[in-house]
Design an enzyme around this catalytic site. Sequence first.
Site, PDB file in Angstrom:
ATOM      1  N   CYS A 150     -20.614  -0.198  -1.869  1.00  0.00           N
ATOM      2  CA  CYS A 150     -20.724  -1.038  -3.065  1.00  0.00           C
ATOM      3  C   CYS A 150     -22.008  -0.787  -3.850  1.00  0.00           C
ATOM      4  O   CYS A 150     -21.956  -0.242  -4.951  1.00  0.00           O
ATOM      5  CB  CYS A 150     -20.618  -2.516  -2.690  1.00  0.00           C
ATOM      6  SG  CYS A 150     -18.971  -3.011  -2.154  1.00  0.00           S
ATOM      7  N   GLY A 166     -27.180   1.031   1.467  1.00  0.00           N
ATOM      8  CA  GLY A 166     -26.129   2.050   1.414  1.00  0.00           C
ATOM      9  C   GLY A 166     -24.799   1.345   1.320  1.00  0.00           C
ATOM     10  O   GLY A 166     -24.695   0.242   0.793  1.00  0.00           O
ATOM     11  N   ASP A 174       0.850  -1.192   0.000  1.00  0.00           N
ATOM     12  CA  ASP A 174       0.000   0.000   0.000  1.00  0.00           C
ATOM     13  C   ASP A 174       0.883   1.239   0.000  1.00  0.00           C
ATOM     14  O   ASP A 174       1.996   1.216   0.548  1.00  0.00           O
ATOM     15  CB  ASP A 174      -0.912   0.009   1.237  1.00  0.00           C
ATOM     16  CG  ASP A 174      -2.187   0.821   1.011  1.00  0.00           C
ATOM     17  OD1 ASP A 174      -2.079   2.051   0.843  1.00  0.00           O
ATOM     18  OD2 ASP A 174      -3.271   0.217   0.979  1.00  0.00           O
ATOM     19  N   GLU A 230     -14.610  -9.890  -6.571  1.00  0.00           N
ATOM     20  CA  GLU A 230     -14.868 -10.253  -5.174  1.00  0.00           C
ATOM     21  C   GLU A 230     -16.357 -10.134  -4.875  1.00  0.00           C
ATOM     22  O   GLU A 230     -17.065  -9.334  -5.484  1.00  0.00           O
ATOM     23  CB  GLU A 230     -14.061  -9.347  -4.236  1.00  0.00           C
ATOM     24  CG  GLU A 230     -14.303  -7.836  -4.386  1.00  0.00           C
ATOM     25  CD  GLU A 230     -15.450  -7.327  -3.528  1.00  0.00           C
ATOM     26  OE1 GLU A 230     -15.949  -8.093  -2.678  1.00  0.00           O
ATOM     27  OE2 GLU A 230     -15.856  -6.173  -3.720  1.00  0.00           O
ATOM     28  N   THR A 278     -13.899  -3.782  -8.364  1.00  0.00           N
ATOM     29  CA  THR A 278     -15.095  -3.675  -9.214  1.00  0.00           C
ATOM     30  C   THR A 278     -14.885  -2.530 -10.193  1.00  0.00           C
ATOM     31  O   THR A 278     -14.741  -1.374  -9.792  1.00  0.00           O
ATOM     32  CB  THR A 278     -16.343  -3.412  -8.346  1.00  0.00           C
ATOM     33  OG1 THR A 278     -16.445  -4.445  -7.364  1.00  0.00           O
ATOM     34  CG2 THR A 278     -17.601  -3.392  -9.197  1.00  0.00           C
TER      35      THR A 278
END
Length: 443
Positions: A270, A267, A36, A158, A128
């Site tokens: 995603c 909510g 990261d 995923e 995504t």
Amino acid sequence: MNPTGSPRLTVIGTGYLGATHAICMAVLGFEVVGVDVDQSKIDKLSSGEVPFFEPGLPELLAKALESGRLRFTTSFQEAGAFGDVHFVCVGTPQQPGSDAADLTYVEAAVRGLAPYLDRRALVVGKSTVPVGTAKRLTGILHDLAPAGTDVELAWNPEFLREGFAVDDTMRPDRLVFGVASDWAEERLRAAFKPVLDLGTPVVRTDLATSELVKVAANSFLATKISYINAMAEVCEAVGADIKDLADSLALDDRIGGKFLKPGLGFGGGCLPKDIRAFAHRAEEIGVGQAVSFLRHVDDINRRRRARTVDLVREVLGGQISGKRIAAWGAAFKPNSDDIRDAPALDVARTMHGLGGHVRVYDPAALDNARRSFPELRYGESALDVARDADVVVLLTEWADFREIEPDALARVVQHKRIVDGRHALDATQWRAAGWEYRALGRS
């Protein structure tokens, strides 16, 4: 390749998806490096701290670190030298001022890693993304990687549910492999061998289809949620009961009861942004009409928040200003500290803006809520925020709230009024205890 024959894995991005994947893969026996650019995330994970709430994950992180199979770094060079299979798990949030997905982080991850891929390797997208992204990223990889076309790209969407991410990673209901060669499929099968040994079904497909699977699944689930909430609007108009209607529909095995629960709506990070990005991308490629219904799905979902505020106003005799309101819940769902696009906080902020004295409590999301919405007031427990309240509003269906006894709550409130925004409580029980109980879609 390590001596056992298993591929070495890297996970690019250590947010919710990436940290979960890295930790679980290490526990399953793989050597894993998490990467990261955020040094604070790396430091926390390296010291054994999971920087978000997810049941069971802290214990697995401790186990993975102790095994010596998991470490974290900010170095793409280290990742490139170490890994055989590189999972890209960075976020794809909604672009500011647009419904489109922001692919900045995905592209940055690929561009950061590619210059250090000097041997045959597989890069696997899990984020995504809009359909067509994998094709573009393949070109970037081939242009920037010293190994050129020996580096392949695959897509493995995923399907994590917050609150159940460990099970969904280690015992998924299916794996989707979007690949362009048999070699890529073989590498993916090696990278998921312990999971496949459980009998997990695999769908092998092309890159474009694998990109579509996640947004298609989320769009279907969002549609089902908004459908039952649309029926709730009809029930309110005619005096019918949405819970009885939903229970009746659920007994039809063609429909089923999952995601057919009426209430405040969906909510999180995603469903809302995925259906908007899907509709946006469909318009870009000339098939917007095919998924135009998703705009209505989104509109229905947003209306439930406004209707919940209206219901609170009705219970309070038409006036929110000056009233003491206990808001139970801040996270978008229970067993999570995620407040992204959280209906609970949206409703709480709206009631605050209308002059209500709103106090919020959530078992896990208070710190995130305080940081993002310092204008709201917060309490230390469900009963604490309910003290002297004119109305209690249940906004996230935590088990903590469902287990509170009506009589115990009655001893601290000013008025025995409760608005159940999630259909989480037993209406008969609360009404029998002398409470004015209201819920969306119920008389």
